[in-house]
Design a protein around this motif. Structure first.
Motif, PDB file in Angstrom:
ATOM      1  N   ALA A 158       0.916  -1.405  -0.044  1.00 52.98           N
ATOM      2  CA  ALA A 158      -0.066   0.010  -0.094  1.00 52.98           C
ATOM      3  C   ALA A 158       0.879   1.369   0.067  1.00 52.98           C
ATOM      4  N   GLY A 159       2.077   1.301  -0.842  1.00 54.82           N
ATOM      5  CA  GLY A 159       2.729   2.409  -0.948  1.00 54.82           C
ATOM      6  C   GLY A 159       3.714   2.802   0.207  1.00 54.82           C
ATOM      7  N   TYR A 160       4.086   1.569   0.909  1.00 58.60           N
ATOM      8  CA  TYR A 160       5.035   1.742   1.816  1.00 58.60           C
ATOM      9  C   TYR A 160       5.795   0.518   2.068  1.00 58.60           C
ATOM     10  N   TRP A 161       7.043   0.685   2.311  1.00 51.58           N
ATOM     11  CA  TRP A 161       7.964  -0.332   2.687  1.00 51.58           C
ATOM     12  C   TRP A 161       7.932  -0.655   4.084  1.00 51.58           C
ATOM     13  N   TYR A 162       7.889  -2.104   4.671  1.00 51.77           N
ATOM     14  CA  TYR A 162       7.913  -2.432   5.657  1.00 51.77           C
ATOM     15  C   TYR A 162       8.875  -3.247   6.286  1.00 51.77           C
ATOM     16  N   PRO A 163       9.620  -3.284   7.420  1.00 42.71           N
ATOM     17  CA  PRO A 163      10.784  -4.162   7.738  1.00 42.71           C
ATOM     18  C   PRO A 163       9.946  -5.997   7.804  1.00 42.71           C
ATOM     19  N   ALA A 164      10.453  -6.576   7.205  1.00 47.50           N
ATOM     20  CA  ALA A 164       9.794  -7.894   7.036  1.00 47.50           C
ATOM     21  C   ALA A 164      10.542  -8.908   8.310  1.00 47.50           C
ATOM     22  N   TRP A 165      10.051  -8.323   9.337  1.00 39.17           N
ATOM     23  CA  TRP A 165      10.467  -9.315  10.552  1.00 39.17           C
ATOM     24  C   TRP A 165      10.157 -10.642  10.347  1.00 39.17           C
ATOM     25  N   GLY A 166      11.414 -11.503  10.611  1.00 42.22           N
ATOM     26  CA  GLY A 166      10.932 -13.037  10.432  1.00 42.22           C
ATOM     27  C   GLY A 166      11.400 -13.521   8.921  1.00 42.22           C
ATOM     28  N   TYR A 167      11.266 -12.699   7.952  1.00 40.73           N
ATOM     29  CA  TYR A 167      11.789 -13.396   6.491  1.00 40.73           C
ATOM     30  C   TYR A 167      13.116 -13.917   6.552  1.00 40.73           C
ATOM     31  N   ASP A 168      14.068 -13.382   7.622  1.00 48.84           N
ATOM     32  CA  ASP A 168      15.192 -13.850   7.610  1.00 48.84           C
ATOM     33  C   ASP A 168      15.363 -13.690   9.075  1.00 48.84           C
ATOM     34  N   PRO A 169      15.602 -14.830  10.129  1.00 48.40           N
ATOM     35  CA  PRO A 169      15.676 -14.279  11.411  1.00 48.40           C
ATOM     36  C   PRO A 169      16.869 -13.709  11.773  1.00 48.40           C
ATOM     37  N   TYR A 214      15.951   0.721  11.531  1.00 48.50           N
ATOM     38  CA  TYR A 214      14.701   1.327  11.674  1.00 48.50           C
ATOM     39  C   TYR A 214      13.659   0.518  11.681  1.00 48.50           C
ATOM     40  N   ASP A 215      12.574   0.738  12.673  1.00 49.58           N
ATOM     41  CA  ASP A 215      11.411  -0.162  12.727  1.00 49.58           C
ATOM     42  C   ASP A 215      10.177   0.490  12.594  1.00 49.58           C
ATOM     43  N   GLY A 216       9.637   0.633  11.342  1.00 47.90           N
ATOM     44  CA  GLY A 216       8.695   1.574  11.060  1.00 47.90           C
ATOM     45  C   GLY A 216       8.395   1.697   9.481  1.00 47.90           C
ATOM     46  N   PRO A 217       7.223   2.043   9.130  1.00 50.48           N
ATOM     47  CA  PRO A 217       7.077   2.210   7.380  1.00 50.48           C
ATOM     48  C   PRO A 217       8.002   3.233   6.963  1.00 50.48           C
ATOM     49  N   ILE A 218       8.225   2.988   5.494  1.00 48.80           N
ATOM     50  CA  ILE A 218       9.089   4.089   4.999  1.00 48.80           C
ATOM     51  C   ILE A 218       8.124   4.441   3.502  1.00 48.80           C
ATOM     52  N   TYR A 219       7.915   5.767   3.343  1.00 48.98           N
ATOM     53  CA  TYR A 219       7.053   5.914   1.990  1.00 48.98           C
ATOM     54  C   TYR A 219       7.883   5.756   0.831  1.00 48.98           C
TER      55      TYR A 219
END
Length: 306
Positions: free
Chosen positions: A218-229, A235-240
């Protein structure tokens, strides 16, 4: 004797005829007397107060000085005046003076163009707000997106930006005070741990930069926690997701824009570390934006990027 009688009778008839003729002449002279009087009278006033009965109005008499009101004259001065009297001043000309002009009536001075009123665009603009698209850029120019060469952007750089430790359901501090739909994604964000399959099923674009995986949604990059342990996230949060660029290029363009305006003095490395976030917060405070210290849409619009 008869002849003498005839002579006497003839003489008598002649006398009678002569007397009758003289009587006629006197009557004629009496009738013509007033006309002669008009010419000889000083000031041009004929006998009988200028009202000759049944007389044919000679041309020279009607134009005498002091006269001009003979009865029955077709175009006497009085008749001419009467014609003018019949036209009251200003009537019959279509444009009576100062009348019939409603355009001038009802215009109250100072109304219709109230000073400073009727311009809601200027109202409610807090300092630095309302002109966010080009605010802060010299001459109002927009920032042109560019691809920035980032050396070794696959390796984590904990010495520049320390890693954030994962905490389940952690929310962004202070986001509950950021009002408006543009900040809803930050208010709703909470850290979640999911495996690779979950992230791939919820995002059609997952990229790897600086030792971490980021999922587009939805137009934002999110840290994919758990994709690679063992992934690294500074930074922990959305990036436009500006201009469809990957997260490291978005961050690098923001660093460049802030550097041009004197807010960021560090290296353009594409990392959203403490130095970059502090520069973002300084810019937001200076321009009347919510102090998120994050890459959000209002900040990029203010920088002329969105």
């Amino acid at each position: 004797m008869r002849i003498f009688f005839v002579l006497i009778c003839s003489l008598a008839l002649a006398c009678v005829a002569l007397g009758a003729q003289e009587e006629k002449g006197k009557k004629k002279e009496q009738k013509k007397g007033p006309q002669a009087g008009q010419v000889s009278q000083p000031g041009g006033k004929p006998a009988g107060a200028g009202k000759p009965t049944g007389v044919g109005k000679p041309a020279e008499v009607g134009k005498a000085k002091g006269t001009g009101k003979p009865t029955g004259v077709g175009k006497s001065a009085q008749a001419t005046q009467q014609t003018e009297v019949g036209k009251p001043a200003g009537k019959g000309k279509g444009k009576p003076p100062e009348t019939g002009k409603p355009a001038e009536v009802g215009k109250v001075t100072g109304k219709g163009k109230p000073t400073g009123t009727g311009k809601p665009v200027e109202v409610g603009k807090a300092a630095g707000a309302g002109t966010a698209v080009t605010a802060g850029r010299a001459g109002g120019k927009k920032y042109q997106a560019q691809h920035i060469n980032l050396a070794n952007n696959k390796q984590p750089k904990p010495e520049v930006a320390p890693p954030v430790k994962f905490q389940q359901n952690r929310r962004i501090e202070g986001s509950d005070r950021w009002q408006g739909s543009n900040y809803q994604v930050f208010r709703n964000y909470k850290s979640e741990w999911h495996d690779r399959n979950w992230w791939s099923g919820h995002s059609n674009n997952v990229v790897f930069v600086f030792g971490g995986w980021y999922a587009l949604n939805a137009g934002y990059w999110y840290p994919a926690w758990g994709y690679d342990p063992n992934a690294y996230y500074p930074y922990d949060g959305p990036i436009y997701a500006y201009n469809n660029l990957p997260p490291d290029q978005v961050i690098a363009n923001v660093q460049t824009a802030l550097q041009e305006q004197g807010y960021y003095q560090g290296e353009v490395d594409g990392l959203l570390g403490p130095l970059t976030r502090a520069a973002i917060a300084d810019y937001q405070r200076a321009n009347g934006l919510a102090d998120t210290a994050a890459i959000d849409q209002p900040t990029l619009e203010s920088l002329g990027m969105a």
